[in-house]
Design a protein around this motif. Structure first.
Motif, mmCIF file in Angstrom:
data_model
loop_
_atom_site.group_PDB
_atom_site.id
_atom_site.type_symbol
_atom_site.label_atom_id
_atom_site.label_comp_id
_atom_site.label_asym_id
_atom_site.label_seq_id
_atom_site.Cartn_x
_atom_site.Cartn_y
_atom_site.Cartn_z
ATOM 1 N N ALA A 1 23.651 2.656 6.050
ATOM 2 C CA ALA A 1 23.475 1.990 5.347
ATOM 3 C C ALA A 1 23.454 0.765 5.778
ATOM 4 C CB ALA A 1 23.420 2.225 3.942
ATOM 5 N N LEU A 2 24.822 0.222 5.984
ATOM 6 C CA LEU A 2 24.784 -1.574 6.432
ATOM 7 C C LEU A 2 23.710 -1.853 7.445
ATOM 8 C CD1 LEU A 2 26.272 -3.895 6.821
ATOM 9 C CD2 LEU A 2 28.074 -2.759 8.273
ATOM 10 N N LEU A 3 23.234 -0.703 8.734
ATOM 11 C CA LEU A 3 22.542 -0.910 9.565
ATOM 12 C C LEU A 3 20.897 -1.132 9.304
ATOM 13 C CD1 LEU A 3 24.006 1.292 12.697
ATOM 14 C CD2 LEU A 3 23.964 -0.942 12.943
ATOM 15 N N ASN A 4 20.844 -0.177 8.185
ATOM 16 C CA ASN A 4 19.523 -0.485 7.292
ATOM 17 C C ASN A 4 19.479 -1.150 6.707
ATOM 18 O OD1 ASN A 4 17.511 2.038 8.227
ATOM 19 N ND2 ASN A 4 18.915 3.694 6.901
ATOM 20 N N ALA A 5 20.028 -1.855 5.724
ATOM 21 C CA ALA A 5 20.030 -3.084 5.271
ATOM 22 C C ALA A 5 20.246 -4.220 6.486
ATOM 23 C CB ALA A 5 21.526 -3.131 4.515
ATOM 24 N N THR A 6 20.661 -4.123 7.056
ATOM 25 C CA THR A 6 20.386 -5.452 9.342
ATOM 26 C C THR A 6 19.113 -5.095 9.116
ATOM 27 O OG1 THR A 6 23.067 -5.747 9.047
ATOM 28 C CG2 THR A 6 21.828 -6.339 10.757
ATOM 29 N N SER A 7 18.900 -4.273 9.803
ATOM 30 C CA SER A 7 17.329 -4.202 10.010
ATOM 31 C C SER A 7 16.554 -5.319 8.426
ATOM 32 C CB SER A 7 16.311 -3.152 10.475
ATOM 33 O OG SER A 7 15.681 -2.111 11.138
#
Length: 152
Positions: free
Chosen positions: A15-21
Protein backbone atom coordinates in the motif's frame (compact mmCIF):
# COMPACT_ATOMS: atom_id res chain seq x y z
CA UNK A 1 9.88 -15.08 11.33
CA UNK A 2 7.23 -17.15 9.55
CA UNK A 3 6.14 -16.77 5.94
CA UNK A 4 2.72 -15.63 7.17
CA UNK A 5 4.34 -12.91 9.34
CA UNK A 6 6.45 -11.69 6.43
CA UNK A 7 3.36 -11.68 4.21
CA UNK A 8 1.49 -9.58 6.75
CA UNK A 9 4.32 -7.04 6.70
CA UNK A 10 4.38 -6.94 2.91
CA UNK A 11 0.69 -5.99 2.59
CA UNK A 12 1.10 -2.51 4.17
CA UNK A 13 4.41 -2.11 2.32
CA UNK A 14 2.52 -2.70 -0.93
CA UNK A 15 0.00 0.00 0.00
CA UNK A 16 2.86 2.37 0.82
CA UNK A 17 4.51 1.65 -2.52
CA UNK A 18 1.22 2.34 -4.33
CA UNK A 19 0.87 5.60 -2.38
CA UNK A 20 4.44 6.54 -3.29
CA UNK A 21 3.79 5.80 -6.94
CA UNK A 22 0.55 7.80 -6.95
CA UNK A 23 2.20 10.75 -5.21
CA UNK A 24 5.10 10.77 -7.66
CA UNK A 25 2.73 10.43 -10.64
CA UNK A 26 0.67 13.44 -9.59
CA UNK A 27 3.80 15.42 -8.68
CA UNK A 28 5.24 14.56 -12.10
CA UNK A 29 2.03 15.70 -13.76
CA UNK A 30 2.25 19.04 -11.95
CA UNK A 31 5.92 19.38 -12.88
CA UNK A 32 5.25 18.90 -16.60
CA UNK A 33 2.40 21.42 -16.47
CA UNK A 34 4.94 23.86 -14.98
CA UNK A 35 7.37 22.91 -17.77
CA UNK A 36 9.89 21.53 -15.28
CA UNK A 37 10.98 18.73 -17.56
CA UNK A 38 13.87 17.32 -15.52
CA UNK A 39 11.76 17.32 -12.33
CA UNK A 40 8.97 15.59 -14.30
CA UNK A 41 11.40 12.98 -15.62
CA UNK A 42 12.79 12.17 -12.15
CA UNK A 43 9.34 11.90 -10.59
CA UNK A 44 8.00 9.63 -13.30
CA UNK A 45 11.09 7.42 -13.07
CA UNK A 46 10.58 7.32 -9.31
CA UNK A 47 6.94 6.30 -9.80
CA UNK A 48 8.09 3.54 -12.16
CA UNK A 49 10.62 2.28 -9.62
CA UNK A 50 8.03 2.35 -6.81
CA UNK A 51 5.60 0.43 -9.03
CA UNK A 52 8.29 -2.09 -9.95
CA UNK A 53 9.23 -2.67 -6.31
CA UNK A 54 5.51 -3.01 -5.55
CA UNK A 55 5.18 -5.73 -8.18
CA UNK A 56 8.07 -7.72 -6.70
CA UNK A 57 6.69 -7.24 -3.18
CA UNK A 58 3.18 -8.23 -4.26
CA UNK A 59 4.40 -11.43 -5.91
CA UNK A 60 6.44 -12.25 -2.80
CA UNK A 61 3.41 -11.65 -0.54
CA UNK A 62 1.21 -13.79 -2.75
CA UNK A 63 3.80 -16.58 -2.79
CA UNK A 64 4.07 -16.49 1.00
CA UNK A 65 0.41 -16.13 1.95
CA UNK A 66 -1.72 -16.97 -1.08
CA UNK A 67 -5.11 -15.51 -1.87
CA UNK A 68 -7.06 -13.46 0.63
CA UNK A 69 -10.83 -13.53 0.13
CA UNK A 70 -13.12 -10.65 0.95
CA UNK A 71 -16.01 -11.87 3.14
CA UNK A 72 -19.39 -12.34 1.50
CA UNK A 73 -21.15 -9.30 2.97
CA UNK A 74 -23.37 -8.25 0.09
CA UNK A 75 -22.95 -4.91 -1.64
CA UNK A 76 -19.61 -4.07 0.01
CA UNK A 77 -18.08 -7.24 -1.42
CA UNK A 78 -19.51 -6.42 -4.86
CA UNK A 79 -17.93 -2.96 -4.71
CA UNK A 80 -14.63 -4.51 -3.62
CA UNK A 81 -14.72 -7.03 -6.49
CA UNK A 82 -15.47 -4.31 -9.07
CA UNK A 83 -12.55 -2.21 -7.80
CA UNK A 84 -10.26 -5.25 -7.64
CA UNK A 85 -11.23 -6.42 -11.14
CA UNK A 86 -10.73 -3.05 -12.80
CA UNK A 87 -7.51 -2.54 -10.83
CA UNK A 88 -6.13 -5.91 -11.96
CA UNK A 89 -7.11 -5.55 -15.62
CA UNK A 90 -5.76 -2.02 -15.88
CA UNK A 91 -2.56 -3.00 -14.01
CA UNK A 92 -1.83 -5.49 -16.79
CA UNK A 93 -2.14 -2.65 -19.31
CA UNK A 94 -0.26 -0.09 -17.20
CA UNK A 95 3.07 -1.89 -17.09
CA UNK A 96 3.74 -2.14 -20.84
CA UNK A 97 2.26 1.34 -21.38
CA UNK A 98 4.55 2.82 -18.72
CA UNK A 99 7.60 1.07 -20.16
CA UNK A 100 6.93 2.34 -23.69
CA UNK A 101 6.00 5.84 -22.49
CA UNK A 102 9.19 6.14 -20.44
CA UNK A 103 11.28 4.75 -23.29
CA UNK A 104 9.84 7.29 -25.74
CA UNK A 105 10.68 10.10 -23.34
CA UNK A 106 14.24 8.83 -22.83
CA UNK A 107 14.68 8.58 -26.62
CA UNK A 108 13.60 12.20 -27.02
CA UNK A 109 10.53 11.24 -29.06
CA UNK A 110 8.44 13.77 -27.17
CA UNK A 111 5.43 14.01 -29.48
CA UNK A 112 4.88 10.24 -29.35
CA UNK A 113 5.67 10.31 -25.62
CA UNK A 114 3.01 12.98 -24.97
CA UNK A 115 0.37 11.13 -26.96
CA UNK A 116 0.95 7.86 -25.14
CA UNK A 117 1.32 9.58 -21.75
CA UNK A 118 -2.23 10.91 -22.12
CA UNK A 119 -3.38 7.28 -22.05
CA UNK A 120 -0.77 5.91 -19.65
CA UNK A 121 -1.09 8.51 -16.90
CA UNK A 122 -4.78 8.03 -16.01
CA UNK A 123 -4.50 4.24 -16.14
CA UNK A 124 -1.33 4.19 -14.03
CA UNK A 125 -2.79 6.69 -11.55
CA UNK A 126 -6.00 4.64 -11.27
CA UNK A 127 -4.02 1.46 -10.62
CA UNK A 128 -1.86 3.13 -7.96
CA UNK A 129 -4.81 4.73 -6.14
CA UNK A 130 -7.06 1.67 -6.32
CA UNK A 131 -4.16 -0.43 -5.03
CA UNK A 132 -4.43 1.57 -1.82
CA UNK A 133 -8.23 1.19 -1.77
CA UNK A 134 -7.96 -2.59 -2.26
CA UNK A 135 -5.50 -2.82 0.64
CA UNK A 136 -7.71 -0.72 2.94
CA UNK A 137 -10.83 -2.69 2.05
CA UNK A 138 -9.21 -6.12 2.34
CA UNK A 139 -7.07 -5.62 5.43
CA UNK A 140 -9.01 -3.00 7.39
CA UNK A 141 -12.66 -3.02 6.30
CA UNK A 142 -13.10 -6.75 5.67
CA UNK A 143 -12.02 -7.84 9.18
CA UNK A 144 -14.65 -5.50 10.64
CA UNK A 145 -17.36 -6.94 8.40
CA UNK A 146 -16.42 -10.62 8.50
CA UNK A 147 -18.28 -13.01 10.75
CA UNK A 148 -16.22 -13.99 13.80
CA UNK A 149 -13.31 -16.28 12.90
CA UNK A 150 -13.38 -15.46 9.15
CA UNK A 151 -10.67 -12.81 8.67
CA UNK A 152 -9.25 -12.49 5.11
Amino acid sequence: MSAESIGRLLAPLNALLNATSATLLFAGFIAIKQRKIEVHRRRMQGAFIASGVFLVSYVARFALTGTHRFPDVGLVRTIYLVILSTHTLLAMAALPLAIVTLRLGRQGRFEAHRKLAKITFPIWAYVSVTGIVVYLMLYHLAPMLAPAGHAP
